[in-house]
Enzyme design. Structure first.
Site, PDB file in Angstrom:
ATOM      1  N   GLY A 211      38.611  34.040  73.785  1.00 51.91           N
ATOM      2  CA  GLY A 211      37.635  33.345  72.969  1.00 51.91           C
ATOM      3  C   GLY A 211      38.204  32.869  71.649  1.00 51.91           C
TER       4      GLY A 211
ATOM      5  N   ASN B 216      45.391  26.697  63.677  1.00 53.26           N
ATOM      6  CA  ASN B 216      44.172  25.915  63.865  1.00 53.26           C
ATOM      7  C   ASN B 216      43.151  26.349  62.824  1.00 53.26           C
ATOM      8  OD1 ASN B 216      41.452  25.189  64.858  1.00 53.26           O
ATOM      9  ND2 ASN B 216      42.512  24.505  66.699  1.00 53.26           N
TER      10      ASN B 216
ATOM     11  N   THR C  51      39.607  27.596  64.444  1.00 54.56           N
ATOM     12  CA  THR C  51      39.595  28.866  65.172  1.00 54.56           C
ATOM     13  C   THR C  51      40.038  30.025  64.276  1.00 54.56           C
ATOM     14  OG1 THR C  51      41.814  28.437  66.054  1.00 54.56           O
ATOM     15  CG2 THR C  51      39.944  27.748  67.399  1.00 54.56           C
TER      16      THR C  51
ATOM     17  N   GLY D 299      49.543  36.581  62.193  1.00 55.58           N
ATOM     18  CA  GLY D 299      48.473  37.141  63.021  1.00 55.58           C
ATOM     19  C   GLY D 299      47.234  37.388  62.196  1.00 55.58           C
TER      20      GLY D 299
ATOM     21  N   GLU E 246      42.713  40.658  63.602  1.00 51.91           N
ATOM     22  CA  GLU E 246      42.135  41.951  63.222  1.00 51.91           C
ATOM     23  C   GLU E 246      41.953  42.148  61.726  1.00 51.91           C
ATOM     24  OE1 GLU E 246      43.765  45.188  66.183  1.00 51.91           O
ATOM     25  OE2 GLU E 246      45.216  43.560  65.967  1.00 51.91           O
TER      26      GLU E 246
END
Length: 734
Positions: free
Chosen positions: A479, A628, A631, A698, A701
């Site tokens: 997702g 992006n 997102t 990253g 999280e």
């Protein structure tokens, strides 16, 4: 899975742009097919029978009433189920075993290890018949003494033995001695409850055997890991197992390990010789899929009068199962965030007769930042110092616990920008001093932090004469727009339009992708994709110069050129893993790589009822280069929403007498809904980390870290009351 046609044009360089997800139309129109939506002739349905005791042995079954339900095909128990190999020991090079949810060899043993463990499986012609019959199976037990109450077991906690990825104990200087003589200090105890996964798509599996060949449709975070695990457990070669997982309806860690539902669906398909589907109920997820461990934490901070830390002590006790589970690394953030000459970090474990815990978004760092960042706020209060000033005064130049260099860290910039954008200067520091009509208003901050990891990834890239590009990698789409991001990277790397790139993903027949965990999938695939694109450009140049791509390929008698990174052979895979581990260890000795950020929160509290409303939020993040914009903001915003639930409502209630989860449904386990969430302002610095591919760090999280502390700190500012035990429910304010 092949990505659908592009929904929009994006001419020119596209990395960093807010490109729509390539699968957006498929998902919003219902075309996307999830694990429980694949049709097979003769499909049967399976349902679990759960243990009602926490520890003991099954002494017998009464299945007569269940077997009489029309449509029931078989009822599998340890007395008649096919054999399944127990999981072998996990190693760094054996990803299939790293994802073992528990060590229980389901239906191959009469032992019971937690309340809710599957002890039988009903297979029927329809889902309704399977579930009705499962409720009619009667099980007799010989119970044993069980340990299920985490709160009373703290004194039996055992120090964690360290490993290369997680220290059990870490020291610098003499923190206890420095704390005793500190001019200003706080010594605080925090608790966080167990939490459960609640993905939109509950776990589901469709399994089909064809001789010794197995096809599994599963929403998984690790296609290759699941494939290896199933091959080992059912005694077939990996090449005989195909895992298909084009879409995952939410995961957050819970679909990383292999749980009972998956294994028993495959077992039932083997036993019946028919395709079998199992769709866990929401209660079934709670009883068979691990969640976040509870924690008890102590944070003791000593400081000079000017706010400079002289001692930082962070100890934690977390729970795990006797048959599996992971240490929830709650002390980890305290080794990275603040400069102190004396630091003590210690982690201990309590083993319980409960379902083992597992990964849950920012494992360790989500509850760990709650305790550390709430303690920093209390220290600021005691010093009479602004909470941001205290944090910046203790911002380290190198990693505090061991002196390693930071590969990238712009926390000062995040706080400076956030304070200005949020209007922090308008905050009056005294608790209870700000009001909006009858509401008490509070503002709080906290630091976000999450380490960076990379895995191996195999990728192939094909460039055709018409200029189209095909990227193939067995990555997972949970997702977050994974295929979209990789298409953007490939488009820029090869200098082609975004619309020219197709990404195939979600299938174990593709080149082996990494697991989607530890915020590592995007950077792991990107590293290999960039290398493959570089090889591809060199291959094209080697074919000749002059003319268009089509002309160059035509002269060479070809219609495409292809490049690959990574090997699919067993020896090649082992060599790749060995090379990766060696690089990881070298980097680990040299750098600390992590994203960081500043969470700004405003709350309103009703002074009469204790009702808390989060009214404003700003998150400013240093997460390296963003692929992006759309997102990325969505991922960070989603983490904050999850953190709001952790702070204000989420709590798994375990009966301290029986070990049974008492609220296994969304009617009684309260996750945030739209009315609970304010507009969330997201900003990221978009500064690349020079040591990472494309500068990526990253961001899946980090958004959840620091959230609970920012809310707790804002609640204190509004009310003058400190809450050290999550969730912050209204009874704790009255």
């Amino acid at each position: 899975m092949e990505s659908p046609p592009r929904p929009q044009s994006a001419a020119g360089p596209v990395v960093g742009k807010p490109i729509d997800r390539v699968d957006g139309q498929a998902k919003t129109s219902g075309q996307a097919r999830f694990a429980a939506e694949y049709p097979y002739p003769g499909l049967a349905y399976a349902a679990l029978v759960h243990s009602t005791v926490a520890r003991g042995r099954v002494t017998g079954f009464d299945v007569a009433e269940a077997a009489a339900v029309p449509g029931v095909l078989t009822i599998l128990t340890h007395e008649n189920a096919p054999s399944m190999k127990p999981p072998p020991r996990a190693t760094l090079t054996n990803g299939g075993m790293i994802v073992t949810g528990t060590t229980v060899n389901y239906l191959n043993t009469d032992e019971v290890h937690w309340n809710g463990q599957p002890v039988a499986v009903v297979v029927a012609e329809t889902l309704e018949a399977a579930r009705e019959a499962a409720g009619l199976v009667r099980v007799a037990y010989r119970e044993s003494q069980a340990t299920v109450d985490f709160a009373t077991e703290e004194e039996h906690a055992v120090p964690l033995k360290g490993n290369p990825l997680q220290r059990g104990t870490a020291r610098k200087g003499d923190a206890e001695a420095a704390f005793r003589v500190a001019p200003v200090s706080v010594d605080l105890r925090f608790t966080t409850p167990p939490l459960n996964h609640n993905a939109i798509e509950p776990h589901a599996t469709t399994a089909v055997w064809d001789g010794d060949r197995l096809t599994v449709h599963e929403g998984t975070q690790g296609i290759a890991w699941l494939r290896a695990h199933l091959a080992a457990r059912f005694g077939v070669p990996e090449a005989s197992v195909r895992v298909i997982s084009p879409f995952v309806g939410g995961a957050f860690g819970g679909k990383g390990p292999v749980w009972a539902g998956t294994l028993l669906t495959v077992l039932a398909a083997r036993a019946t010789g028919r395709p079998v589907r199992m769709m866990l109920t929401r209660e079934g997820v709670y009883r068979t899929v691990g969640g976040r461990s509870p924690s008890i934490q102590r944070v003791a901070l000593g400081a000079a009068a000017d706010g400079r830390l002289t001692a930082l002590i962070h100890t934690g006790v977390t729970g795990t199962g006797r048959v599996g589970g992971l240490p929830e690394a709650v002390t980890s953030p305290s080794g990275h965030l603040y400069a102190a000459p004396n630091i003590l970090l210690r982690h201990s474990l309590v083993e319980l007769d409960l379902l083992p815990n597992t990964f849950m978004r920012a494992p360790g760092e989500a509850p760990g930042t709650f305790a550390l960042e709430a303690a920093m706020d209390e220290l600021a209060d005691k010093l009479g110092m602004d909470p941001i000033t205290l944090r910046m005064r203790n911002e380290p130049e190198t990693n505090p616990i061991d002196g390693k260099r930071f590969s990238h860290r712009l926390l000062r910039e995040a706080y400076a920008y956030g304070a200005q954008r949020f209007g922090w200067a308008d905050r009056t520091p005294e608790p209870g001093s700000m009001r909006d009509g009858r509401w008490l208003v509070g503002m709080g901050v906290a630091t976000a932090h999450h380490g960076t990891m990379r895995f191996t990834a195999n990728v192939t890239v094909r460039l055709s004469a018409d200029g189209s590009v095909l990227v193939r990698c067995g990555l997972q789409e949970m997702g977050m727009g994974a295929a979209t991001a990789q298409a953007q990277i490939a488009a820029d790397a090869l200098g082609v339009p975004f619309e020219a790139v197709r990404v195939e993903y979600g299938d174990s027949t593709l080149p082996t992708g990494p697991g989607a965990g530890a915020s590592a999938q995007t950077v792991s695939v990107a590293a290999s994709l960039l290398a493959a694109c570089d090889k591809l450009r060199r291959k094209v140049r080697a074919l000749g110069e002059g003319g268009s791509l089509a002309e160059i390929l035509a002269r060479a008698g070809r219609d495409h050129v292809e490049a690959a990174v990574g090997s699919q052979t067993r020896l090649g895979t082992l060599a790749g893993q060995a090379k990766f581990i060696a690089k990881f260890l070298r980097d680990h000795r040299r750098w600390v790589k992590a994203g960081c950020g500043a969470q700004f929160c405003e709350v309103r509290v009703d002074p009469d009822t204790g009702e808390i409303r989060v009214s404003r939020w700003l998150g400013v993040f240093d997460v390296g280069k963003v692929i992006n914009a759309k997102t990325a903001a969505s991922q960070l915003r989603g983490g904050i929403v999850m953190g709001i639930g952790m702070a204000l409502s989420e709590e798994t209630l375990v009966d301290p007498r029986t070990g049974r989860i008492m609220n296994p449904s969304l009617a009684e386990y309260h996750v945030p809904v739209h009315a609970d969430i304010p507009p969330i302002d997201i900003h990221y610095l978009d500064e690349p980390d020079p040591t990472m591919p494309l500068g990526l760090l990253g961001l899946g999280e980090i958004g959840v870290t620091g959230v609970a502390a920012a809310i707790a700190n804002a609640v204190h500012h509004a009310t003058g009351k400190r809450v050290h035990d999550l969730p912050i429910t209204l009874d704790k304010l009255l």
